[in-house]
Write a protein that holds these residues in place. Sequence first.
Motif, PDB file in Angstrom:
ATOM      1  N   GLU A   7      29.201  35.703  40.184  1.00 20.80           N
ATOM      2  CA  GLU A   7      29.986  36.919  39.948  1.00 20.80           C
ATOM      3  C   GLU A   7      29.223  37.890  39.050  1.00 20.80           C
ATOM      4  N   VAL A   8      28.634  37.366  37.988  1.00 16.55           N
ATOM      5  CA  VAL A   8      27.862  38.191  37.058  1.00 16.55           C
ATOM      6  C   VAL A   8      26.654  38.799  37.763  1.00 16.55           C
ATOM      7  N   GLN A   9      26.019  38.030  38.642  1.00 16.77           N
ATOM      8  CA  GLN A   9      24.837  38.509  39.356  1.00 16.77           C
ATOM      9  C   GLN A   9      25.157  39.726  40.229  1.00 16.77           C
ATOM     10  N   ARG A  10      26.373  39.796  40.716  1.00 15.63           N
ATOM     11  CA  ARG A  10      26.756  40.929  41.555  1.00 15.63           C
ATOM     12  C   ARG A  10      26.683  42.246  40.802  1.00 15.63           C
ATOM     13  N   PHE A  11      26.999  42.199  39.503  1.00 16.46           N
ATOM     14  CA  PHE A  11      27.031  43.421  38.706  1.00 16.46           C
ATOM     15  C   PHE A  11      25.864  43.532  37.733  1.00 16.46           C
ATOM     16  N   GLY A  12      25.125  42.448  37.581  1.00 14.74           N
ATOM     17  CA  GLY A  12      23.962  42.473  36.693  1.00 14.74           C
ATOM     18  C   GLY A  12      24.346  42.670  35.243  1.00 14.74           C
ATOM     19  N   LYS A  13      23.469  43.313  34.506  1.00 16.13           N
ATOM     20  CA  LYS A  13      23.666  43.445  33.056  1.00 16.13           C
ATOM     21  C   LYS A  13      24.871  44.302  32.697  1.00 16.13           C
ATOM     22  N   TYR A  14      25.485  44.947  33.684  1.00 15.85           N
ATOM     23  CA  TYR A  14      26.656  45.769  33.414  1.00 15.85           C
ATOM     24  C   TYR A  14      27.940  44.953  33.353  1.00 15.85           C
ATOM     25  N   HIS A  15      27.870  43.707  33.779  1.00 15.65           N
ATOM     26  CA  HIS A  15      29.046  42.831  33.716  1.00 15.65           C
ATOM     27  C   HIS A  15      29.302  42.479  32.254  1.00 15.65           C
ATOM     28  N   PRO A  16      30.565  42.508  31.792  1.00 15.94           N
ATOM     29  CA  PRO A  16      30.844  42.251  30.372  1.00 15.94           C
ATOM     30  C   PRO A  16      30.442  40.860  29.883  1.00 15.94           C
ATOM     31  N   ASP A  17      30.385  39.867  30.778  1.00 17.69           N
ATOM     32  CA  ASP A  17      30.026  38.506  30.382  1.00 17.69           C
ATOM     33  C   ASP A  17      28.583  38.153  30.726  1.00 17.69           C
ATOM     34  N   TYR A  18      27.788  39.131  31.080  1.00 14.60           N
ATOM     35  CA  TYR A  18      26.429  38.895  31.561  1.00 14.60           C
ATOM     36  C   TYR A  18      25.610  38.022  30.610  1.00 14.60           C
ATOM     37  N   HIS A  19      25.485  38.431  29.364  1.00 14.21           N
ATOM     38  CA  HIS A  19      24.619  37.717  28.424  1.00 14.21           C
ATOM     39  C   HIS A  19      25.139  36.311  28.118  1.00 14.21           C
ATOM     40  N   ARG A  20      26.455  36.177  27.960  1.00 15.12           N
ATOM     41  CA  ARG A  20      27.038  34.864  27.677  1.00 15.12           C
ATOM     42  C   ARG A  20      26.808  33.901  28.835  1.00 15.12           C
ATOM     43  N   VAL A  21      27.090  34.348  30.047  1.00 11.98           N
ATOM     44  CA  VAL A  21      26.958  33.479  31.222  1.00 11.98           C
ATOM     45  C   VAL A  21      25.489  33.145  31.475  1.00 11.98           C
ATOM     46  N   MET A  22      24.615  34.132  31.352  1.00 11.94           N
ATOM     47  CA  MET A  22      23.191  33.885  31.592  1.00 11.94           C
ATOM     48  C   MET A  22      22.635  32.849  30.614  1.00 11.94           C
ATOM     49  N   LYS A  23      23.033  32.954  29.348  1.00  8.53           N
ATOM     50  CA  LYS A  23      22.565  31.984  28.358  1.00  8.53           C
ATOM     51  C   LYS A  23      23.175  30.610  28.615  1.00  8.53           C
TER      52      LYS A  23
END
Length: 148
Positions: free
Chosen positions: A59-75
Amino acid sequence: MFMTYEWYLITDSADELSEMIIHSEQTKLYQEAYSAVYDNKNLADEIHAFARLKEQYEEVQRFGKYHPDYHRVMKQIRVDKRKLDLNEHVAALRLAENELQDLIDQVSFIIGRSVSEAVKIPSSNPFFSSDSSCGGSCGTGGGCSCSA
């Protein structure tokens, strides 16, 4: 279509071959490794939690760094994946899966080649790949679906 005697012999041989694979050492090791992972409730729960995290990751990948949970999920995906990768039972299961897949690939290769050199044989192992359309120097930088 009705079954001929020749068709019967082929299916009978296929059944014998599948039984041999089922009773192989590779299958036995895979089943033991699978049980060691999924009979361990804590480890099975970690794997299921990781699967849910992978859904969040997609889900985060669909929106990239603009997704609000991007950094948390990626880590978190990197941390959890590393933890699972370092688990001895998970590593043993992956190794057993690869060994069993190699056996199946080898059998498929032998069957395919006994029919014709032109038969395409799907395989996870590039050694058994029958796709020679990219003989090593296609010069397209991967345009022919090769991994350049």
